[in-house]
Design a protein around this motif. Sequence first.
Motif, PDB file in Angstrom:
ATOM      1  N   ALA A 188       7.347  15.730-142.543  1.00  0.00           N
ATOM      2  CA  ALA A 188       6.683  16.589-143.533  1.00  0.00           C
ATOM      3  C   ALA A 188       5.879  17.687-142.855  1.00  0.00           C
ATOM      4  O   ALA A 188       5.729  18.790-143.419  1.00  0.00           O
ATOM      5  CB  ALA A 188       5.778  15.738-144.420  1.00  0.00           C
ATOM      6  N   TRP A 189       5.353  17.449-141.658  1.00  0.00           N
ATOM      7  CA  TRP A 189       4.584  18.449-140.916  1.00  0.00           C
ATOM      8  C   TRP A 189       5.474  19.338-140.048  1.00  0.00           C
ATOM      9  O   TRP A 189       4.987  20.176-139.300  1.00  0.00           O
ATOM     10  CB  TRP A 189       3.538  17.770-140.038  1.00  0.00           C
ATOM     11  CG  TRP A 189       2.324  17.294-140.786  1.00  0.00           C
ATOM     12  CD1 TRP A 189       2.235  16.215-141.615  1.00  0.00           C
ATOM     13  CD2 TRP A 189       1.031  17.906-140.785  1.00  0.00           C
ATOM     14  NE1 TRP A 189       0.967  16.099-142.121  1.00  0.00           N
ATOM     15  CE2 TRP A 189       0.200  17.124-141.629  1.00  0.00           C
ATOM     16  CE3 TRP A 189       0.483  19.006-140.153  1.00  0.00           C
ATOM     17  CZ2 TRP A 189      -1.137  17.431-141.858  1.00  0.00           C
ATOM     18  CZ3 TRP A 189      -0.854  19.313-140.374  1.00  0.00           C
ATOM     19  CH2 TRP A 189      -1.649  18.531-141.226  1.00  0.00           C
ATOM     20  N   GLY A 190       6.775  19.142-140.105  1.00  0.00           N
ATOM     21  CA  GLY A 190       7.701  19.986-139.361  1.00  0.00           C
ATOM     22  C   GLY A 190       7.864  19.626-137.908  1.00  0.00           C
ATOM     23  O   GLY A 190       8.380  20.432-137.125  1.00  0.00           O
ATOM     24  N   MET A 191       7.455  18.417-137.513  1.00  0.00           N
ATOM     25  CA  MET A 191       7.556  18.015-136.112  1.00  0.00           C
ATOM     26  C   MET A 191       8.765  17.145-135.827  1.00  0.00           C
ATOM     27  O   MET A 191       9.029  16.806-134.665  1.00  0.00           O
ATOM     28  CB  MET A 191       6.290  17.269-135.685  1.00  0.00           C
ATOM     29  CG  MET A 191       5.088  18.156-135.489  1.00  0.00           C
ATOM     30  SD  MET A 191       3.853  17.370-134.439  1.00  0.00           S
ATOM     31  CE  MET A 191       4.710  17.233-132.870  1.00  0.00           C
ATOM     32  N   LEU A 192       9.497  16.767-136.857  1.00  0.00           N
ATOM     33  CA  LEU A 192      10.632  15.866-136.672  1.00  0.00           C
ATOM     34  C   LEU A 192      11.804  16.371-137.512  1.00  0.00           C
ATOM     35  O   LEU A 192      11.657  16.449-138.746  1.00  0.00           O
ATOM     36  CB  LEU A 192      10.235  14.448-137.102  1.00  0.00           C
ATOM     37  CG  LEU A 192      10.945  13.282-136.424  1.00  0.00           C
ATOM     38  CD1 LEU A 192      10.610  13.247-134.949  1.00  0.00           C
ATOM     39  CD2 LEU A 192      10.575  11.980-137.079  1.00  0.00           C
ATOM     40  N   PRO A 193      12.914  16.720-136.898  1.00  0.00           N
ATOM     41  CA  PRO A 193      13.145  16.814-135.451  1.00  0.00           C
ATOM     42  C   PRO A 193      12.432  18.030-134.864  1.00  0.00           C
ATOM     43  O   PRO A 193      12.181  19.007-135.580  1.00  0.00           O
ATOM     44  CB  PRO A 193      14.658  16.957-135.349  1.00  0.00           C
ATOM     45  CG  PRO A 193      15.043  17.653-136.616  1.00  0.00           C
ATOM     46  CD  PRO A 193      14.111  17.121-137.666  1.00  0.00           C
ATOM     47  N   PHE A 194      12.125  17.957-133.586  1.00  0.00           N
ATOM     48  CA  PHE A 194      11.375  19.012-132.918  1.00  0.00           C
ATOM     49  C   PHE A 194      12.368  19.950-132.241  1.00  0.00           C
ATOM     50  O   PHE A 194      12.942  19.630-131.207  1.00  0.00           O
ATOM     51  CB  PHE A 194      10.411  18.413-131.905  1.00  0.00           C
ATOM     52  CG  PHE A 194       9.360  19.377-131.442  1.00  0.00           C
ATOM     53  CD1 PHE A 194       8.571  20.050-132.350  1.00  0.00           C
ATOM     54  CD2 PHE A 194       9.161  19.631-130.100  1.00  0.00           C
ATOM     55  CE1 PHE A 194       7.593  20.951-131.941  1.00  0.00           C
ATOM     56  CE2 PHE A 194       8.192  20.517-129.668  1.00  0.00           C
ATOM     57  CZ  PHE A 194       7.407  21.181-130.605  1.00  0.00           C
ATOM     58  N   LEU A 195      12.574  21.120-132.838  1.00  0.00           N
ATOM     59  CA  LEU A 195      13.539  22.095-132.327  1.00  0.00           C
ATOM     60  C   LEU A 195      12.789  23.162-131.541  1.00  0.00           C
ATOM     61  O   LEU A 195      12.286  24.138-132.100  1.00  0.00           O
ATOM     62  CB  LEU A 195      14.312  22.721-133.484  1.00  0.00           C
ATOM     63  CG  LEU A 195      14.953  21.728-134.471  1.00  0.00           C
ATOM     64  CD1 LEU A 195      15.669  22.478-135.579  1.00  0.00           C
ATOM     65  CD2 LEU A 195      15.911  20.789-133.748  1.00  0.00           C
ATOM     66  N   MET A 196      12.718  22.996-130.241  1.00  0.00           N
ATOM     67  CA  MET A 196      11.893  23.866-129.412  1.00  0.00           C
ATOM     68  C   MET A 196      12.492  25.257-129.269  1.00  0.00           C
ATOM     69  O   MET A 196      11.786  26.203-128.913  1.00  0.00           O
ATOM     70  CB  MET A 196      11.688  23.241-128.026  1.00  0.00           C
ATOM     71  CG  MET A 196      11.059  21.857-128.066  1.00  0.00           C
ATOM     72  SD  MET A 196      10.767  21.151-126.434  1.00  0.00           S
ATOM     73  CE  MET A 196       9.387  22.126-125.876  1.00  0.00           C
ATOM     74  N   TRP A 197      13.777  25.411-129.516  1.00  0.00           N
ATOM     75  CA  TRP A 197      14.426  26.703-129.315  1.00  0.00           C
ATOM     76  C   TRP A 197      14.416  27.568-130.578  1.00  0.00           C
ATOM     77  O   TRP A 197      14.997  28.634-130.599  1.00  0.00           O
ATOM     78  CB  TRP A 197      15.877  26.487-128.862  1.00  0.00           C
ATOM     79  CG  TRP A 197      16.707  25.748-129.871  1.00  0.00           C
ATOM     80  CD1 TRP A 197      17.448  26.293-130.897  1.00  0.00           C
ATOM     81  CD2 TRP A 197      16.894  24.341-129.959  1.00  0.00           C
ATOM     82  NE1 TRP A 197      18.078  25.312-131.610  1.00  0.00           N
ATOM     83  CE2 TRP A 197      17.759  24.094-131.058  1.00  0.00           C
ATOM     84  CE3 TRP A 197      16.422  23.256-129.228  1.00  0.00           C
ATOM     85  CZ2 TRP A 197      18.147  22.812-131.434  1.00  0.00           C
ATOM     86  CZ3 TRP A 197      16.813  21.982-129.599  1.00  0.00           C
ATOM     87  CH2 TRP A 197      17.664  21.759-130.684  1.00  0.00           C
ATOM     88  N   ARG A 198      13.742  27.123-131.639  1.00  0.00           N
ATOM     89  CA  ARG A 198      13.673  27.917-132.869  1.00  0.00           C
ATOM     90  C   ARG A 198      12.281  28.500-133.064  1.00  0.00           C
ATOM     91  O   ARG A 198      11.303  27.909-132.655  1.00  0.00           O
ATOM     92  CB  ARG A 198      14.027  27.050-134.077  1.00  0.00           C
ATOM     93  CG  ARG A 198      15.510  26.704-134.164  1.00  0.00           C
ATOM     94  CD  ARG A 198      15.844  26.097-135.488  1.00  0.00           C
ATOM     95  NE  ARG A 198      15.484  26.987-136.586  1.00  0.00           N
ATOM     96  CZ  ARG A 198      15.561  26.645-137.879  1.00  0.00           C
ATOM     97  NH1 ARG A 198      15.971  25.454-138.213  1.00  0.00           N
ATOM     98  NH2 ARG A 198      15.219  27.498-138.813  1.00  0.00           N
TER      99      ARG A 198
END
Length: 613
Positions: free
Chosen positions: A603-613
């Motif tokens: 819900a907080w946008g950390m999962l999944p963590f897409l580091m390249w976006r």
Amino acid sequence: MGLPRSLLILFLSVSLLSVSTSAFARSDPDKSAEILRAQFTRHLQGAGLPGAVWTLVTPDAGIVTGAAGISNAQTGEAMTPGARVHVGSVAKTVLAMGVLRLVTTGQLSLDTEVASLLPAVHFNNPWQSTDPVRIRHLLAHTAGLENFRFYQVFSLRAQADTPLDQALGRDSLTVHTRPGARYVYSSTGYHLLGMLIEAVTGRRYEAWLDAELLRPLGMHDSSFAFTTQTGPHADPRLAMGHFENRVAYPAVPVYARPATQFVTTAADMGRIARFLMGDGTVAGRPFIAPHLMTALSGARDTDAERAGLQGGHGLALSVRDRHGVVGDCHPGTTIGFQAMLCLYPKEGKAFFVAANADVENADYERLNTLLIERLQLQPAARQGSASSSPAGIHAWEGLYVPAWHAVSSLAWIDTVFNVVDVSWDGKRLHLAPFQGKPASLQPVGDMLFRADGRAAPSHVLLRTGGERMLSDGLRNYRQVPLTTLLWLWTSAALGAAGLLYVLLRGGWLLIRGRLRSSSTLALPLAGVLLLFAPLPFFFMQSFMRLGDFTVASGLLAFAGIALPCAIAYGLLRLPPRARSLAHPALDCAALLAAAQWMIVLAAWGMLPFLMWR
């Protein structure tokens, strides 16, 4: 006729005295410079920093530069005053002057809506109808945009000529606070300013700024063009950047280059410092309008400024109250470098310093202190006298979390771990951050407070948007109920405990040979173990690839998808097998605890963590 002997002796004595005095006057600055260089050398050695260059600007001596330490730890080459350096975000101050030059010539206006000149950029702005993002907001960091995304700064895919619009990605830019209301430091905002320069001039921003800003200011040793220390086009005058243990790291291109890409010399920074303290003219001709020059520092019309807190960031600089003096400054950090520019316009004095190392725990403030002492600035008069307990102060006690997050994808971490406990003891307001040093503030009238060692009020308590806020002009915190944080902390603790249980119990069963592929904990255990898979790949790759799609970041994203699925599968298999399990209640509780945490992180946008976006 010759002069009388007595007059001749007197004449020779006065002449010798004049020569001696003149020689002393010339040697004294040399001695002073050598003392400063020795002080720098001792501190650089103690702090583990390779070298530094600096500038002192005074009305009498003009621009005086200096250097200490080494330029390149690999070769041992000495740092010289003429060495070129990267300055990180100090580039924002220089770029801002280019934008103000366009405003002066009528090609832009501070109130121009950014979207009108950059139609391809889409803003998700809840206040669009009344408060669109304007150029003044980008300059003053009040647009409400996040600072950066990983790939914009940490990437080896960027090229020196990568089009600026490619750094923004496909998503719209979210405006997190009402434009103009709060200081929200944003490299993204200055990236947009680079795009605006290109849209208005029809030229690459680097070339236009070099020709139309730097050359008129006499900054012939500076450039916005990408410059590095290695390769076929290496600049031999450019100092090497370093990290801990003097590990050398040459400069690489980044996507968000307008906010941080700038190479210069100590002397050139002295030239722009002198211009910034002037009336906006170059060689007696108007260059930047006087009303823009007066607005370079100090916030205008933000919530904190309206509540009485002076200072903050203007169109190019922010007010800095340190060491008993108040200046207009801008810091900078980039790959292997840290820098600081500070002006004291009333006295016509300024300093610039750049160290060719980015070392996490090094005391860079000591370098600033040495230069401030050398400038012999007048101590700032204290503003505001001690006052009694503010009315209703107890309602402001409690826990505060950042009202803005530099990287929006890390908002959960920022909220959970960067909490500040605010309390009142009857005489002073106390700030106790979970991370960092505590502070004690003296009330100085209304809801204004002054930190120890400051000349002016440093903090203010205010209400905005129905929330209680704590602001120092550059950082803003909002009050949150204890129950909110307790829920987040409890969720994290239970989730971590659940995952640890799966790891330990599942691992124990695996070691004893009792874990079958059909077991309830088999797939959840695999999901937990998968979290560790990216670690060796992260250690093997350069930290500058954190924002690239690599084996490490790809595995991390895959683990962020696989783990919740594995936990859900384990829960689905639990009921029919409950009777055959040795610890059905514990297994169920652990999986449920882990599952709720996965839901919160998603819900907080950390999962999944897409580091390249």
